[in-house]
Design a protein around this motif. Structure first.
Motif, PDB file in Angstrom:
ATOM      1  N   UNK A 103     -48.560  17.901  -4.124  1.00  6.28           N
ATOM      2  CA  UNK A 103     -48.279  16.772  -5.016  1.00  6.28           C
ATOM      3  C   UNK A 103     -47.089  15.954  -4.554  1.00  6.28           C
ATOM      4  N   UNK A 104     -46.159  16.579  -3.861  1.00  4.26           N
ATOM      5  CA  UNK A 104     -44.951  15.880  -3.426  1.00  4.26           C
ATOM      6  C   UNK A 104     -45.219  14.700  -2.518  1.00  4.26           C
ATOM      7  N   UNK A 105     -46.387  14.684  -1.858  1.00  5.28           N
ATOM      8  CA  UNK A 105     -46.704  13.595  -0.935  1.00  5.28           C
ATOM      9  C   UNK A 105     -46.784  12.261  -1.669  1.00  5.28           C
ATOM     10  N   UNK A 106     -47.313  12.270  -2.900  1.00  5.68           N
ATOM     11  CA  UNK A 106     -47.487  11.024  -3.635  1.00  5.68           C
ATOM     12  C   UNK A 106     -46.397  10.722  -4.636  1.00  5.68           C
ATOM     13  N   UNK A 107     -45.357  11.518  -4.675  1.00  7.85           N
ATOM     14  CA  UNK A 107     -44.279  11.308  -5.649  1.00  7.85           C
ATOM     15  C   UNK A 107     -43.351  10.172  -5.217  1.00  7.85           C
ATOM     16  N   UNK A 108     -42.809   9.420  -6.205  1.00  5.44           N
ATOM     17  CA  UNK A 108     -41.735   8.468  -5.862  1.00  5.44           C
ATOM     18  C   UNK A 108     -40.531   9.236  -5.327  1.00  5.44           C
ATOM     19  N   UNK A 109     -39.733   8.554  -4.511  1.00  6.91           N
ATOM     20  CA  UNK A 109     -38.624   9.249  -3.852  1.00  6.91           C
ATOM     21  C   UNK A 109     -37.645   9.839  -4.853  1.00  6.91           C
ATOM     22  N   UNK A 110     -37.432   9.143  -5.990  1.00  7.18           N
ATOM     23  CA  UNK A 110     -36.442   9.640  -6.940  1.00  7.18           C
ATOM     24  C   UNK A 110     -36.935  10.888  -7.671  1.00  7.18           C
ATOM     25  N   UNK A 111     -38.257  11.018  -7.787  1.00  9.98           N
ATOM     26  CA  UNK A 111     -38.798  12.240  -8.372  1.00  9.98           C
ATOM     27  C   UNK A 111     -38.835  13.374  -7.350  1.00  9.98           C
ATOM     28  N   UNK A 112     -39.196  13.011  -6.126  1.00  6.51           N
ATOM     29  CA  UNK A 112     -39.276  14.043  -5.071  1.00  6.51           C
ATOM     30  C   UNK A 112     -37.928  14.712  -4.864  1.00  6.51           C
ATOM     31  N   UNK A 113     -36.851  13.907  -4.901  1.00 14.34           N
ATOM     32  CA  UNK A 113     -35.501  14.442  -4.709  1.00 14.34           C
ATOM     33  C   UNK A 113     -34.809  14.798  -6.026  1.00 14.34           C
ATOM     34  N   UNK A 114     -35.567  14.768  -7.137  1.00 14.82           N
ATOM     35  CA  UNK A 114     -35.071  15.167  -8.452  1.00 14.82           C
ATOM     36  C   UNK A 114     -33.888  14.312  -8.915  1.00 14.82           C
ATOM     37  N   UNK A 115     -33.863  13.052  -8.478  1.00 12.92           N
ATOM     38  CA  UNK A 115     -32.762  12.180  -8.874  1.00 12.92           C
ATOM     39  C   UNK A 115     -32.786  11.964 -10.385  1.00 12.92           C
ATOM     40  N   UNK A 116     -33.980  11.799 -10.986  1.00 12.54           N
ATOM     41  CA  UNK A 116     -34.078  11.581 -12.430  1.00 12.54           C
ATOM     42  C   UNK A 116     -33.591  12.800 -13.202  1.00 12.54           C
ATOM     43  N   UNK A 117     -33.923  14.007 -12.708  1.00  9.39           N
ATOM     44  CA  UNK A 117     -33.487  15.237 -13.372  1.00  9.39           C
ATOM     45  C   UNK A 117     -31.967  15.399 -13.268  1.00  9.39           C
ATOM     46  N   UNK A 118     -31.435  15.142 -12.070  1.00  9.46           N
ATOM     47  CA  UNK A 118     -29.990  15.258 -11.858  1.00  9.46           C
ATOM     48  C   UNK A 118     -29.240  14.257 -12.721  1.00  9.46           C
ATOM     49  N   UNK A 119     -29.778  13.016 -12.801  1.00  6.79           N
ATOM     50  CA  UNK A 119     -29.133  11.990 -13.621  1.00  6.79           C
ATOM     51  C   UNK A 119     -29.141  12.394 -15.095  1.00  6.79           C
ATOM     52  N   UNK A 120     -30.261  12.939 -15.579  1.00  3.08           N
ATOM     53  CA  UNK A 120     -30.347  13.369 -16.981  1.00  3.08           C
ATOM     54  C   UNK A 120     -29.347  14.484 -17.264  1.00  3.08           C
ATOM     55  N   UNK A 121     -29.305  15.499 -16.391  1.00  4.48           N
ATOM     56  CA  UNK A 121     -28.375  16.606 -16.600  1.00  4.48           C
ATOM     57  C   UNK A 121     -26.927  16.141 -16.534  1.00  4.48           C
ATOM     58  N   UNK A 122     -26.652  15.213 -15.608  1.00  2.24           N
ATOM     59  CA  UNK A 122     -25.289  14.690 -15.508  1.00  2.24           C
ATOM     60  C   UNK A 122     -24.916  13.928 -16.774  1.00  2.24           C
ATOM     61  N   UNK A 123     -25.870  13.146 -17.320  1.00  2.00           N
ATOM     62  CA  UNK A 123     -25.604  12.413 -18.547  1.00  2.00           C
ATOM     63  C   UNK A 123     -25.352  13.335 -19.729  1.00  2.00           C
ATOM     64  N   UNK A 124     -26.169  14.396 -19.852  1.00  2.00           N
ATOM     65  CA  UNK A 124     -25.983  15.367 -20.935  1.00  2.00           C
ATOM     66  C   UNK A 124     -24.626  16.058 -20.805  1.00  2.00           C
TER      67      UNK A 124
END
Length: 265
Positions: free
Chosen positions: A213-234
């Motif tokens: 599935x990682x082949x078709x993921x956007x770069x920010x999802x593949x590198x977990x940027x959205x998850x890291x940003x959410x955790x940093x915000x919390x």
């Protein structure tokens, strides 16, 4: 070859596909190796060690074993009688000879693979790039010793010590023989596996069903940027609320501080 790693279905290991069964050596090399009753050290570093050439010749002169050295000249000043030079040698076929006791190499991936395939201990002299990592893994697995080219301890005494350790301590040969056994113990030869999977991909029009599935993921999802940003915000919000809460408690605990504060005239 070095360590166990998880692989996705679309990745197939074919390490050692370039290694071929040993062929017959030229007569002069065959006689040289066959008559080496004390064994042979195979040395393939070319001109990388030109600055330390004389030191190496002195080291080899103190050994009873013969030395095959890949070098661009036919003869060297001070060349001891147990050293044979050659501008080119059939490396894989030489490593397959039972009288070869040690392989001195820079630690490149292909050379390391070949020496494991044939079960020969390594003296690694890494110079750059992946050579240091390959050498470190070989040392860790117990079939090599290493001395980096730019190491300040690169000396005649240390080189001689490492060579004698590899030559006369059977542990290194036993370890590399075990690694060689594991390398050969596979259901399919590496080249056969490569051919099969190339044909498989062609037959199945790209084998898209093997893609992860990682082949078709956007770069920010593949590198977990959205998850890291959410955790940093919390985390930042929690810290901010905690600081505000502590400040409020302190102010409530001492409400008379401002009343009792002396007035300035």
């Amino acid at each position: 070859m070095y360590r166990s790693v998880p692989l996705v279905p679309s990745m197939i290991e074919i390490g050692g596909f370039h290694v071929a069964p040993p062929k017959k050596l030229p007569k002069d090399l065959q006689d040289y190796l066959d008559n080496a009753s004390e064994g042979v050290i195979y040395f393939s570093l070319g001109s990388n060690l030109k600055k330390k050439r004389d030191m190496l010749l002195r080291v080899f002169s103190k050994l009873k074993e013969k030395v095959l050295w890949k070098w661009e000249d036919d003869i060297l000043p001070g060349q001891p009688p147990n050293v044979k030079l050659g501008k080119w040698f059939p490396q894989q076929d030489i490593l397959a000879h039972p009288n070869v006791k040690v392989f001195i190499t820079h630690g490149g991936l292909l050379s390391t693979t070949e020496t494991i395939y044939h079960g020969v201990p390594i003296l690694a002299i890494p110079v750059f790039a992946d050579q240091h990592d390959n050498a470190a893994n070989a040392v860790k697995n117990g079939y090599a010793l290493s001395l980096a080219y730019h190491d300040p301890n690169f000396s005649e005494e240390n080189l001689l010590h490492l060579l004698k350790e590899l030559l006369y301590n059977p542990t290194y040969r036993d370890n590399v023989k075990q690694r060689s056994k594991l390398f050969h113990d596979r259901p399919q030869k590496p080249m056969d596996a490569a051919v099969y999977w190339v044909e498989y991909v062609v037959r199945n029009r790209g084998a898209s069903h093997l893609k992860v599935a990682g082949v078709g993921m956007p770069w920010y999802k593949y590198h977990l940027v959205d998850v890291i940003a959410f955790l940093a915000g919390v985390t930042m919000s929690t810290v901010l609320l905690l600081c505000l809460g502590i400040r409020w408690l302190l102010c409530r605990r001492n409400p008379s501080d401002k009343k009792n504060k002396p007035k300035k005239n």
